[in-house]
Enzyme design. Structure first.
Site, PDB file in Angstrom:
ATOM      1  CB  ALA A 154     -12.898   2.787  -4.719  1.00 43.49           C
TER       2      ALA A 154
ATOM      3  NE  ARG B 114      -6.997   9.137  -5.723  1.00 37.01           N
ATOM      4  CZ  ARG B 114      -7.743   9.727  -4.801  1.00 37.01           C
ATOM      5  NH1 ARG B 114      -8.308  10.733  -5.125  1.00 37.01           N
ATOM      6  NH2 ARG B 114      -7.957   9.005  -3.665  1.00 37.01           N
TER       7      ARG B 114
ATOM      8  CG  ASN C   6      -9.120   3.257   2.559  1.00 37.93           C
ATOM      9  OD1 ASN C   6      -9.694   3.491   1.648  1.00 37.93           O
ATOM     10  ND2 ASN C   6      -8.717   4.073   3.512  1.00 37.93           N
TER      11      ASN C   6
ATOM     12  CG  ASP D 139      -9.602   1.593  -2.475  1.00 36.86           C
ATOM     13  OD1 ASP D 139      -9.103   2.131  -1.293  1.00 36.86           O
ATOM     14  OD2 ASP D 139      -9.402   2.088  -3.751  1.00 36.86           O
TER      15      ASP D 139
ATOM     16  NE  ARG E  66      -4.821   1.791  -8.787  1.00 37.27           N
ATOM     17  CZ  ARG E  66      -5.107   2.679  -7.795  1.00 37.27           C
ATOM     18  NH1 ARG E  66      -6.004   3.395  -8.106  1.00 37.27           N
ATOM     19  NH2 ARG E  66      -4.425   2.581  -6.745  1.00 37.27           N
TER      20      ARG E  66
HETATM   21  C1  LIG Z   1     -13.292   7.269  -1.962  1.00 41.95           C
HETATM   22  S1  LIG Z   1     -12.339   5.888  -2.320  1.00 41.95           S
HETATM   23  C2  LIG Z   1     -10.795   6.569  -2.224  1.00 41.95           C
HETATM   24  C3  LIG Z   1      -9.871   5.682  -1.925  1.00 41.95           C
HETATM   25  O1  LIG Z   1      -9.074   5.155  -3.019  1.00 41.95           O
HETATM   26  C4  LIG Z   1      -7.723   5.755  -2.813  1.00 41.95           C
HETATM   27  O2  LIG Z   1      -6.756   4.880  -3.252  1.00 41.95           O
HETATM   28  P1  LIG Z   1      -6.060   5.182  -4.633  1.00 41.95           P
HETATM   29  O3  LIG Z   1      -5.520   6.839  -4.576  1.00 41.95           O
HETATM   30  O4  LIG Z   1      -4.791   4.351  -4.711  1.00 41.95           O
HETATM   31  O5  LIG Z   1      -6.998   4.956  -5.743  1.00 41.95           O
HETATM   32  C5  LIG Z   1      -7.844   5.234  -1.251  1.00 41.95           C
HETATM   33  O6  LIG Z   1      -7.693   4.031  -0.705  1.00 41.95           O
HETATM   34  C6  LIG Z   1      -8.892   5.943  -0.773  1.00 41.95           C
HETATM   35  O7  LIG Z   1      -9.349   5.573   0.374  1.00 41.95           O
END
Ligand SMILES: CSC[C@H]1O[C@H](OP(=O)(O)O)[C@H](O)[C@@H]1O
Length: 375
Positions: free
Chosen positions: A60, A58, A269, A259, A109
Site C-alpha cells: 500500500a 506492490r 489486508n 491496505d 488496484r
Molecule cells: C505495507 S502494506 C503491504 C500490504 O500490501 C500487500 O498486498 P499486495 O502485496 O497485494 O500489494 C499486503 O496486503 C500487505 O500487508
C-alpha cells in the site's frame, strides 16, 4: 545494518530527471524476486500503471508513492512532448491531462487507499498551483516536489512506526507476519517489519515466522528474501501451519500491514490475515496492525465498505507457469480480506500506538496527515 539510521538494503522505487527535464521512475521488479533482482526504468505513465497492476511494485504505501511519481512523470513527459511540437501548454491543460492520468493509475488496484490518497494529493497540488497563477514549468516543479515529499513522508512514517512498534516486542520474542509489509512495501524500512528491524537494532533478539502467503507468495518470495538481506533470523512456514505454531505457544505476537483501515478500526489486508487474526484471538496472542495514516480511510465507517480486489485465476491454478490444478476448475481469488477491529489488539501508526475503541483516536490522530502539506 548500521545503527538507528539504517537504510534498508532494498530500494523499491525512486526517480531521477533524465537530463532533458523528463522524469524516469526506477523500480525493483518484485514479481521476479527472489530468483532475479531486476530494476525497471519507466518513462511513461502507462508503464507505471502496468507495474502497479502486475505487482512489479506492490504494498500500500509504496503504491501511493509510485502513483505520485507516475503523475509527476506524466507532467514532465506531457510538457516535453508539447515543447517538442512547439506547442504552448497552459496549467489548465496540465490539470486536464493529470485528471486522465489519475484515472489511469486509479484503475490499477482498488483496495489500497494510499493509491487514491496520493492521486488526490497530487491533483490537489495542481489545483492550488493553477489557482495561484503559476506557469506550466512552475507547476511541473511543484508536482515533482510534491511527489518527492510523499516519498520523504513515507520514509519518516516507517521510521516512526518502527520506533513505536518496537515497544511491543520483548527480547527473545518470535513474531509471526503475513504477506510482505516490509521495506519492499514502502520507500522506508517498512510497516509491519519496521518494529522488527528497530527492535533488532536496539539489541533485542527477534525471530520471525513468515507465512508464505498464497497465492502470490509475498511471504516466501519477498519477506523471506528481505529479512535475509537485513540479517534477521526467520523461519518460513506455509499458511496452514500458523495455527499449529500458535497452539504450541511458539508465537508471542503477530505483526501485519494493512491496505485500508476503516474509521472503526476494521482492517483490510492480504487474504489470510482474517484467518490469522481469528487463530490469534483463540490463542490470546496479540495482533498488531502497522500502517501509516495514509492507509486510514476515515470516509468508510466500517470494513464492510472496503472494495476487495479480485485477481486472475492463474495466480491460484499455476506456480511459475506450471499448472497445479485441473483445467476449467472454478476459482475464487480475493486478494484481501477484512479483519474486524475486535480482533485487532492495537494499530501502530507514525502517530503512535492506538488501542480500541479506534474511531475517535484514528480520527483525532490521523486526519491532519491526510491533508496536503501545502493546505
Ligand atoms: C505495507 S502494506 C503491504 C500490504 O500490501 C500487500 O498486498 P499486495 O502485496 O497485494 O500489494 C499486503 O496486503 C500487505 O500487508
Amino acid at each position: 545494518m548500521n545503527d538507528y539510521n539504517f537504510d534498508p538494503k532494498v530500494r523499491t522505487v525512486w526517480w531521477e530527471d533524465d537530463g532533458d527535464g523528463r522524469a524516469v521512475v526506477h523500480m525493483l521488479d518484485q514479481s521476479l524476486l527472489p530468483q532475479q533482482v531486476v530494476y525497471l526504468h519507466l518513462t511513461h505513465e502507462q508503464q507505471v500503471a502496468e507495474a502497479i497492476a502486475q505487482l512489479r511494485v506492490r504494498g500500500a504505501p509504496v503504491i501511493g508513492v509510485t502513483a505520485g511519481f507516475g503523475m509527476a512523470l506524466a507532467v514532465t513527459r506531457f510538457l516535453a512532448e508539447r515543447d517538442a511540437d512547439r506547442l504552448e501548454t497552459t496549467p489548465a491543460e496540465i490539470e486536464a491531462h493529470l485528471a486522465q492520468v489519475g484515472q489511469l493509475l486509479g484503475q490499477t488496484r482498488p483496495t489500497a487507499v494510499n493509491l487514491f490518497w496520493a492521486i488526490e494529493r497530487m491533483q490537489r497540488s495542481t489545483r492550488q498551483a493553477c489557482q495561484a497563477g503559476l506557469s506550466s514549468q512552475q507547476l511541473a516543479e511543484v508536482l515533482k516536489a510534491e511527489a518527492h515529499q510523499i516519498a520523504v513522508e513515507d520514509v519518516q512514517a516507517c521510521w516512526q512506526m518502527g520506533l513505536h512498534g518496537a515497544e511491543l516486542i520483548a527480547d527473545g520474542d518470535t513474531i509471526l507476519t503475513h504477506c510482505n509489509a516490509g521495506a519492499l512495501a514502502t520507500t522506508g524500512i517498512g510497516t509491519a517489519l519496521a518494529p522488527v528491524y528497530m527492535a533488532a537494532h536496539t539489541g533485542k533478539h527477534v525471530h520471525v515466522f513468515v507465512d508464505e502467503t498464497r497465492p502470490v507468495l509475498q511471504g516466501a518470495r519477498l519477506t523471506a528474501w528481505e529479512l535475509q538481506q537485513e540479517g534477521v533470523p526467520l523461519t518460513l512456514i506455509t499458511d496452514n501451519m500458523a495455527g499449529y505454531f500458535m497452539r504450541q505457544k511458539r508465537i508471542q505476537a503477530i505483526f501485519v500491514g494493512a491496505d485500508r483501515i476503516a474509521a472503526n478500526g476494521d482492517v483490510a489486508n492480504k487474504i489470510g490475515t482474517y484467518s490469522v487474526a481469528v487463530l490469534a484471538h483463540v490463542h490470546q496472542i496479540p495482533l498488531y496492525v502497522v500502517a501509516p495514516c495514509s492507509t486510514i480511510d476515515l470516509a468508510l465507517l466500517s470494513g464492510e465498505q472496503i472494495p476487495i480486489e479480485q485477481r486472475k485465476a492463474e495466480e491460484v491454478t499455476t506456480l511459475y507457469g506450471t499448472r497445479i490444478a485441473p483445467m476449467d476448475v472454478a476459482v475464487a481469488n480475493p486478494a484481501f480480506d477484512v479483519t474486524p477491529h475486535a480482533y485487532v489488539t492495537a494499530i501502530v501508526t507514525e502517530k503512535g500506538i492506538m488501542r480500541a475503541p479506534y474511531t475517535e483516536t484514528l480520527r483525532a490522530r490521523c486526519m491532519p496527515s491526510r491533508q496536503n502539506k501545502s493546505e
